[in-house]
Design a protein around this motif. Structure first.
Motif, PDB file in Angstrom:
ATOM      1  N   LEU A  62       0.833  -1.201   0.000  1.00 39.86           N
ATOM      2  CA  LEU A  62       0.000   0.000   0.000  1.00 39.86           C
ATOM      3  C   LEU A  62       0.868   1.252   0.000  1.00 39.86           C
ATOM      4  CD1 LEU A  62      -2.875   1.104   0.074  1.00 39.86           C
ATOM      5  CD2 LEU A  62      -2.770   1.013   2.575  1.00 39.86           C
ATOM      6  N   GLN A  63       1.964   1.232   0.744  1.00 36.02           N
ATOM      7  CA  GLN A  63       2.891   2.367   0.756  1.00 36.02           C
ATOM      8  C   GLN A  63       3.409   2.665  -0.652  1.00 36.02           C
ATOM      9  OE1 GLN A  63       5.810   1.200   3.897  1.00 36.02           O
ATOM     10  NE2 GLN A  63       5.602   3.326   4.544  1.00 36.02           N
ATOM     11  N   VAL A  64       3.829   1.633  -1.349  1.00 36.09           N
ATOM     12  CA  VAL A  64       4.365   1.821  -2.691  1.00 36.09           C
ATOM     13  C   VAL A  64       3.272   2.287  -3.645  1.00 36.09           C
ATOM     14  CG1 VAL A  64       5.481   0.689  -4.653  1.00 36.09           C
ATOM     15  CG2 VAL A  64       6.208   0.143  -2.326  1.00 36.09           C
ATOM     16  N   THR A  65       2.103   1.677  -3.538  1.00 33.92           N
ATOM     17  CA  THR A  65       0.993   2.027  -4.420  1.00 33.92           C
ATOM     18  C   THR A  65       0.616   3.496  -4.275  1.00 33.92           C
ATOM     19  OG1 THR A  65       0.102  -0.220  -4.378  1.00 33.92           O
ATOM     20  CG2 THR A  65      -1.427   1.554  -4.959  1.00 33.92           C
ATOM     21  N   LEU A  66       0.373   3.922  -3.043  1.00 34.90           N
ATOM     22  CA  LEU A  66      -0.021   5.316  -2.822  1.00 34.90           C
ATOM     23  C   LEU A  66       1.123   6.266  -3.153  1.00 34.90           C
ATOM     24  CD1 LEU A  66      -1.996   4.962   0.540  1.00 34.90           C
ATOM     25  CD2 LEU A  66      -2.929   5.200  -1.767  1.00 34.90           C
ATOM     26  N   GLY A  67       2.334   5.868  -2.788  1.00 37.68           N
ATOM     27  CA  GLY A  67       3.487   6.719  -3.067  1.00 37.68           C
ATOM     28  C   GLY A  67       3.712   6.934  -4.547  1.00 37.68           C
ATOM     29  N   ALA A  68       3.383   5.949  -5.364  1.00 30.56           N
ATOM     30  CA  ALA A  68       3.581   6.060  -6.805  1.00 30.56           C
ATOM     31  C   ALA A  68       2.669   7.096  -7.438  1.00 30.56           C
ATOM     32  CB  ALA A  68       3.350   4.698  -7.471  1.00 30.56           C
ATOM     33  N   PHE A  69       1.579   7.427  -6.758  1.00 30.54           N
ATOM     34  CA  PHE A  69       0.619   8.376  -7.317  1.00 30.54           C
ATOM     35  C   PHE A  69       0.486   9.654  -6.478  1.00 30.54           C
ATOM     36  CE2 PHE A  69      -0.363   4.220  -8.947  1.00 30.54           C
ATOM     37  CZ  PHE A  69      -0.572   4.459 -10.295  1.00 30.54           C
ATOM     38  N   GLY A  70       1.444   9.850  -5.585  1.00 33.55           N
ATOM     39  CA  GLY A  70       1.439  11.064  -4.788  1.00 33.55           C
ATOM     40  C   GLY A  70       0.336  11.124  -3.761  1.00 33.55           C
ATOM     41  N   LEU A  71      -0.125   9.972  -3.293  1.00 35.44           N
ATOM     42  CA  LEU A  71      -1.238   9.909  -2.345  1.00 35.44           C
ATOM     43  C   LEU A  71      -0.793   9.351  -0.990  1.00 35.44           C
ATOM     44  CD1 LEU A  71      -3.905   8.519  -4.851  1.00 35.44           C
ATOM     45  CD2 LEU A  71      -3.843  10.835  -3.893  1.00 35.44           C
ATOM     46  N   ASP A  72       0.444   9.583  -0.637  1.00 34.67           N
ATOM     47  CA  ASP A  72       1.024   9.041   0.593  1.00 34.67           C
ATOM     48  C   ASP A  72       0.185   9.356   1.828  1.00 34.67           C
ATOM     49  OD1 ASP A  72       4.209   8.496  -0.306  1.00 34.67           O
ATOM     50  OD2 ASP A  72       3.169  10.072  -1.399  1.00 34.67           O
ATOM     51  N   GLU A  73      -0.420  10.530   1.861  1.00 34.91           N
ATOM     52  CA  GLU A  73      -1.169  10.953   3.051  1.00 34.91           C
ATOM     53  C   GLU A  73      -2.412  10.113   3.303  1.00 34.91           C
ATOM     54  OE1 GLU A  73      -1.972  15.086   2.594  1.00 34.91           O
ATOM     55  OE2 GLU A  73       0.124  15.689   2.821  1.00 34.91           O
ATOM     56  N   ASP A  74      -2.814   9.296   2.325  1.00 42.02           N
ATOM     57  CA  ASP A  74      -3.998   8.452   2.478  1.00 42.02           C
ATOM     58  C   ASP A  74      -3.679   7.079   3.053  1.00 42.02           C
ATOM     59  OD1 ASP A  74      -6.140  10.083   1.645  1.00 42.02           O
ATOM     60  OD2 ASP A  74      -5.593   9.810  -0.448  1.00 42.02           O
ATOM     61  N   ILE A  75      -2.476   6.883   3.579  1.00 41.36           N
ATOM     62  CA  ILE A  75      -2.045   5.560   4.032  1.00 41.36           C
ATOM     63  C   ILE A  75      -2.974   4.982   5.094  1.00 41.36           C
ATOM     64  CG2 ILE A  75      -0.468   6.465   5.777  1.00 41.36           C
ATOM     65  CD1 ILE A  75       0.151   3.375   3.545  1.00 41.36           C
ATOM     66  N   ASN A  76      -3.593   5.820   5.904  1.00 38.57           N
ATOM     67  CA  ASN A  76      -4.501   5.319   6.945  1.00 38.57           C
ATOM     68  C   ASN A  76      -5.965   5.366   6.527  1.00 38.57           C
ATOM     69  OD1 ASN A  76      -2.439   4.782   8.893  1.00 38.57           O
ATOM     70  ND2 ASN A  76      -2.299   6.983   9.292  1.00 38.57           N
ATOM     71  N   ASN A  77      -6.239   5.812   5.330  1.00 40.68           N
ATOM     72  CA  ASN A  77      -7.617   5.893   4.832  1.00 40.68           C
ATOM     73  C   ASN A  77      -7.909   4.674   3.957  1.00 40.68           C
ATOM     74  OD1 ASN A  77     -10.168   6.827   4.312  1.00 40.68           O
ATOM     75  ND2 ASN A  77      -9.522   8.759   3.397  1.00 40.68           N
ATOM     76  N   LYS A  78      -7.808   3.506   4.567  1.00 36.89           N
ATOM     77  CA  LYS A  78      -7.886   2.267   3.789  1.00 36.89           C
ATOM     78  C   LYS A  78      -9.268   2.039   3.174  1.00 36.89           C
ATOM     79  CE  LYS A  78      -4.224  -0.058   6.369  1.00 36.89           C
ATOM     80  NZ  LYS A  78      -3.826  -1.246   7.171  1.00 36.89           N
ATOM     81  N   PHE A  79     -10.318   2.478   3.848  1.00 37.22           N
ATOM     82  CA  PHE A  79     -11.659   2.272   3.310  1.00 37.22           C
ATOM     83  C   PHE A  79     -11.812   3.002   1.974  1.00 37.22           C
ATOM     84  CE2 PHE A  79     -16.102   3.624   2.814  1.00 37.22           C
ATOM     85  CZ  PHE A  79     -16.736   2.387   2.847  1.00 37.22           C
ATOM     86  N   LEU A  80     -11.405   4.259   1.934  1.00 37.44           N
ATOM     87  CA  LEU A  80     -11.493   5.028   0.695  1.00 37.44           C
ATOM     88  C   LEU A  80     -10.637   4.401  -0.394  1.00 37.44           C
ATOM     89  CD1 LEU A  80     -12.239   7.497  -1.050  1.00 37.44           C
ATOM     90  CD2 LEU A  80     -10.291   8.686  -0.021  1.00 37.44           C
ATOM     91  N   ILE A  81      -9.403   4.034  -0.068  1.00 32.38           N
ATOM     92  CA  ILE A  81      -8.495   3.493  -1.079  1.00 32.38           C
ATOM     93  C   ILE A  81      -9.023   2.177  -1.637  1.00 32.38           C
ATOM     94  CG2 ILE A  81      -6.169   2.655  -1.516  1.00 32.38           C
ATOM     95  CD1 ILE A  81      -6.523   5.722  -1.170  1.00 32.38           C
ATOM     96  N   GLN A  82      -9.605   1.337  -0.786  1.00 36.69           N
ATOM     97  CA  GLN A  82     -10.172   0.090  -1.284  1.00 36.69           C
ATOM     98  C   GLN A  82     -11.335   0.361  -2.233  1.00 36.69           C
ATOM     99  OE1 GLN A  82     -10.797  -3.008   1.634  1.00 36.69           O
ATOM    100  NE2 GLN A  82     -12.428  -3.969   0.427  1.00 36.69           N
ATOM    101  N   LYS A  83     -12.170   1.341  -1.874  1.00 42.95           N
ATOM    102  CA  LYS A  83     -13.286   1.703  -2.748  1.00 42.95           C
ATOM    103  C   LYS A  83     -12.784   2.252  -4.080  1.00 42.95           C
ATOM    104  CE  LYS A  83     -17.231   2.193  -1.795  1.00 42.95           C
ATOM    105  NZ  LYS A  83     -18.426   1.342  -2.070  1.00 42.95           N
ATOM    106  N   VAL A  84     -11.753   3.059  -4.027  1.00 41.43           N
ATOM    107  CA  VAL A  84     -11.180   3.630  -5.251  1.00 41.43           C
ATOM    108  C   VAL A  84     -10.604   2.537  -6.135  1.00 41.43           C
ATOM    109  CG1 VAL A  84      -9.228   4.989  -6.120  1.00 41.43           C
ATOM    110  CG2 VAL A  84     -10.704   5.927  -4.337  1.00 41.43           C
ATOM    111  N   LEU A  85      -9.785   1.655  -5.553  1.00 49.91           N
ATOM    112  CA  LEU A  85      -9.136   0.603  -6.332  1.00 49.91           C
ATOM    113  C   LEU A  85     -10.130  -0.426  -6.862  1.00 49.91           C
ATOM    114  CD1 LEU A  85      -5.931   0.007  -4.180  1.00 49.91           C
ATOM    115  CD2 LEU A  85      -6.032   0.974  -6.487  1.00 49.91           C
TER     116      LEU A  85
END
Length: 269
Positions: A62-85
């Motif tokens: 998840l760190q690498v995934t979010l970091g690759a798109f400049g979304l590092d600050e969302d690391i603890n927002n797993k619900f949103l990221i799962q919905k997005v992905l």
């Protein structure tokens, strides 16, 4: 020991130094232990990830995934990221289509967990592309810890290119820039817009951005900044204005003199 990028100067001189040394500094940064651990984990495990849920449960991936798109600050927002992905990016009603920040949509499209053809994580070159994006952005973050202005200047070409390449309408393209925090900061600083500008109605902001861009660069549409020379003008003005705003202008130069004349002759919003 974590590698810290060398940024000995501010403003245009600092950016020129970074451009000259970027390849060597980036290579050294990529060899730092924390970056290497995440990169190795991603390469080893990503092909076996079959769902967005599985991805968000793996902290390193998840760190690498979010970091690759400049979304590092969302690391603890797993619900949103799962919905997005999990979103089907071909559906105009999908969550990614409704989010103003299009970095989420770009990430969802890259992984494809919710798309008809299924995830792309096992395709040749997938891990390499994500790792390259991750290490590049992490290097920019490290630069930003030394000088945030340099970080924004370094990412300008990529961020602008991704928005321009979408081929949206002129209004939509401006709105995408306005929703992209790094790009918005570059344009607001370069155009000399006050902090209160962001409180205006969106249509008024759009008018203001266009008017200021026309005055400063002779163009009013984001697509015009696909021109490398005009993009360089934008970066240069951003660096000069940011340097002055930070009280680091130093002795008078042709650039700072021109900026003073421009500032004195501009009309505020």
């Amino acid at each position: 020991m974590t590698f810290q990028p060398l940024v000995p100067f501010s403003g245009a001189a600092g950016y020129a130094f970074l451009e000259r040394t970027r390849e060597r500094q980036l290579e050294t940064f990529q060899q730092s232990a924390s970056v290497q651990r995440n990169v190795d984990a991603f390469r080893d495990r990503i092909a076996g990830i079959t769902s967005a849920e599985a991805l968000v449960k793996d902290y390193q991936l998840l760190q690498v995934t979010l970091g690759a798109f400049g979304l590092d600050e969302d690391i603890n927002n797993k619900f949103l990221i799962q919905k997005v992905l999990s979103s089907n990016t071909a559906d105009p009603e999908a969550l990614t289509s409704r989010l103003a920040d299009k970095r989420y949509e770009t990430m969802a499209k890259a992984f494809g967990f919710g798309d008809v053809l299924g995830p792309r994580v096992g395709l040749p070159g997938f891990a390499d592309r994500i790792v390259e994006a991750y290490t590049t952005r992490q290097f920019e973050i490290a630069v930003g810890e030394q000088d945030q202005t340099m970080r924004l200047a370094m990412g300008l070409e990529r961020e602008l290119g991704q928005i321009i390449d979408k081929g949206a309408s002129p209004d939509a393209t401006w709105f995408n820039v306005m929703a992209n925090k790094p790009l918005r900061q570059v344009f607001e600083t370069a155009l000399g817009l006050p902090q209160s500008f962001g409180a205006l109605d969106l249509d008024r902001q759009l008018e203001g951005f266009r008017a200021k861009a026309q005055s400063a660069f002779g163009v009013s549409e984001i697509a015009d900044f696909a021109d490398p020379e005009r993009q360089e003008e934008l970066r240069r003005l951003f660096l000069v204005r940011a340097q002055v705003a930070n009280g680091l202008s130093g002795p008078a130069t042709p650039a700072s003199t021109a900026l003073t004349l421009l500032t004195n002759g501009s009309q505020g919003f």
